[in-house]
Design an enzyme around this catalytic site. Structure first.
Site, PDB file in Angstrom:
ATOM      1  N   ASP A   1      -4.729  -3.982  -8.107  1.00 27.53           N
ATOM      2  CA  ASP A   1      -3.357  -3.506  -7.877  1.00 27.53           C
ATOM      3  C   ASP A   1      -2.330  -4.588  -8.172  1.00 27.53           C
ATOM      4  OD1 ASP A   1      -5.138  -1.651  -6.117  1.00 27.53           O
ATOM      5  OD2 ASP A   1      -3.239  -0.613  -6.498  1.00 27.53           O
TER       6      ASP A   1
ATOM      7  N   GLN B   1     -11.767   7.588  -2.298  1.00 25.63           N
ATOM      8  CA  GLN B   1     -11.478   7.670  -3.738  1.00 25.63           C
ATOM      9  C   GLN B   1     -12.752   7.502  -4.573  1.00 25.63           C
ATOM     10  OE1 GLN B   1      -9.703   5.958  -1.502  1.00 25.63           O
ATOM     11  NE2 GLN B   1      -7.552   5.731  -2.074  1.00 25.63           N
TER      12      GLN B   1
ATOM     13  N   ARG C   1       5.363   2.663  -2.585  1.00 23.35           N
ATOM     14  CA  ARG C   1       4.134   1.916  -2.269  1.00 23.35           C
ATOM     15  C   ARG C   1       4.372   0.461  -2.671  1.00 23.35           C
ATOM     16  NH1 ARG C   1      -1.525   4.443  -3.745  1.00 23.35           N
ATOM     17  NH2 ARG C   1      -2.065   3.274  -1.862  1.00 23.35           N
TER      18      ARG C   1
ATOM     19  N   ASN D   1      -6.843  -5.446  -4.331  1.00 18.16           N
ATOM     20  CA  ASN D   1      -7.413  -4.156  -4.748  1.00 18.16           C
ATOM     21  C   ASN D   1      -7.781  -3.384  -3.487  1.00 18.16           C
ATOM     22  OD1 ASN D   1      -8.267  -2.353  -6.907  1.00 18.16           O
ATOM     23  ND2 ASN D   1     -10.355  -2.757  -6.247  1.00 18.16           N
TER      24      ASN D   1
HETATM   25  O1  MRU Z   1      -4.671   3.625  -2.824  1.00 20.49           O
HETATM   26  P1  MRU Z   1      -5.072   3.851  -4.248  1.00 20.49           P
HETATM   27  O2  MRU Z   1      -6.033   4.974  -4.425  1.00 20.49           O
HETATM   28  O3  MRU Z   1      -3.870   3.979  -5.156  1.00 20.49           O
HETATM   29  O4  MRU Z   1      -5.822   2.515  -4.665  1.00 20.49           O
HETATM   30  C1  MRU Z   1      -6.279   2.363  -5.969  1.00 20.49           C
HETATM   31  C2  MRU Z   1      -7.009   1.104  -6.216  1.00 20.49           C
HETATM   32  O5  MRU Z   1      -7.134   0.251  -5.371  1.00 20.49           O
HETATM   33  C3  MRU Z   1      -7.509   0.881  -7.622  1.00 20.49           C
HETATM   34  O6  MRU Z   1      -8.690   0.149  -7.623  1.00 20.49           O
HETATM   35  C4  MRU Z   1      -6.445   0.106  -8.391  1.00 20.49           C
HETATM   36  O7  MRU Z   1      -5.196   0.723  -8.279  1.00 20.49           O
HETATM   37  C5  MRU Z   1      -6.784  -0.055  -9.817  1.00 20.49           C
HETATM   38  S1  MRU Z   1      -6.612   1.474 -10.686  1.00 20.49           S
HETATM   39  C6  MRU Z   1      -6.892   1.216 -12.314  1.00 20.49           C
END
Ligand code: MRU
Length: 352
Positions: A239, A198, A92, A249
């Site tokens: 992120d 999520q 990723r 994010n």
């Molecule tokens: O695609 P994801 O579910 O990994 O995305 C997660 C997010 O965007 C969260 O807000 C971010 O990683 C912060 S987690 C503490």
């Protein structure tokens, strides 16, 4: 609250144990990942997800992937270390925590004694430290963020930046857990967070489990709730945070930020130091992961768009720093103008 162990060693230490987040909230199941393929697949398919959690999983995953090869000649083993690192790092692209953790592991591998077994032992110790440090950073984010959450606060969050996204109590949710633990009445509104939900699947699960009142809303309801005066503040995770404070994010965060700014509602971003990337000058330089069209066209197995229609499915967006009231890290509450250039770099260059 009963601890959520999102990512950890398996009981025999030979695998990475994760909660399979694809199955929540309906089914709680843990899985042991014991090969490189299983680790990469779990990260790519979001069985384990959230920026800090994929950093921890990637570090532990390196140990698991390398352990079967301790009898190789050292030169071949060192090549394998680099190739495993590159494979895990490529799963990723947006969250900097993953290359940050992999780079830390590579530095330790390079510095450790000239036997594969010694390298693996040193890597295991480093991965365990990355996990433990993440837990500690979450607690500190909670402590720094706590004063921002008065009794009775109505908080909007987006996606999941809680325990399920870290090795600890989360980032955006950390101050919420601490405030609730201190007896403050906190009400959380959570965007469902299309397309992979999520917010509704994960954040509502973990907050409900902790006894914190949570209301799930469709993403397109947030602005009107703000206008109705029903949101006091927003807290989201990150992120990757660029040197100038721009934040990548989960896609939809930018819309929340624009709406919050319009309504004069504070927007806080909460993240550990491992999410800051001083090597990236601003949000425009952040690579945004593009995900499979079927997540939108055929979400959770139901056709929800014409099969012929084109689909645009970026997993993240960038919120410019001008829309961010403050960034809460384990080191304190940072206010604009942001300049994270003085921080130690996550040394992505360490991965060939
Ligand atoms: O695609 P994801 O579910 O990994 O995305 C997660 C997010 O965007 C969260 O807000 C971010 O990683 C912060 S987690 C503490």
């Amino acid at each position: 609250m009963q601890t959520i162990r999102t990512v950890d060693w398996s009981s025999d230490g030979l695998a990475v144990r994760i909660i399979d987040q694809r199955r929540l909230p309906g089914t709680f199941v843990e899985r042991d990942l014991s090969t490189l393929d299983e680790i990469c697949d779990a990260i790519r398919t979001l069985a384990v997800r959230g920026a800090p959690a994929i950093g921890v999983a990637g570090a532990m995953g390196m140990v698991v992937a390398l352990s079967p090869f301790v009898d190789e000649p050292i030169a071949r083993f060192r090549e394998r270390v680099r190739s495993v690192a590159t494979t895990i790092r490529a799963t990723r692209p947006t969250a900097v925590n993953l290359p940050w953790a992999v780079a830390r592991m590579l530095r330790v591998a390079d510095a450790s004694a000239n036997s594969p077994r010694a390298v693996v032992d040193a890597l295991r110790a480093e991965a365990t430290s990355i996990r433990d440090e993440d837990r500690a950073m979450c607690e500190r984010i909670g402590t720094h963020g706590l004063p921002l959450l008065p009794d009775g606060a109505r908080v909007l969050t987006h996606c999941n930046a809680g325990a399920l996204a870290t090795a600890g109590i989360g980032t955006a949710l950390a101050p919420i857990y601490l405030a609730a633990g201190a007896g403050r009445r906190i009400e959380v509104f959570v965007d469902e967070t299309r397309p992979l939900l999520q917010g509704s699947r994960l954040t509502s699960w973990e907050l409900s489990r902790a006894g914190i009142p949570v209301t799930v809303i469709a993403d397109n309801m947030a602005a009107s709730l703000m206008r109705a005066g029903r949101i006091d503040l927003c807290i989201v995770g990150a992120d990757r945070i660029a040197r100038n404070g721009d934040v990548a994010n989960k896609v939809g965060t930018y819309g929340v930020a624009v709406a919050a700014h319009h309504h004069g509602i504070p927007l806080y971003v909460a993240a550990p130091w491992s999410t800051f990337d001083p090597a990236t000058p601003d949000g425009a330089a952040i690579e945004i992961e593009q995900r499979n069209a079927d997540e939108i066209r055929c979400g959770f197995g139901t056709l929800t768009a014409a099969p012929e229609a084109a689909v645009h499915n970026p997993a993240f967006d960038v919120t410019p720093s001008a829309l961010i009231t403050a960034i809460i890290s384990d080191r304190g509450v940072h206010r604009p103008p942001y300049d994270f250039g003085a921080m130690p770099a996550p040394t992505e260059a360490a991965v060939a």
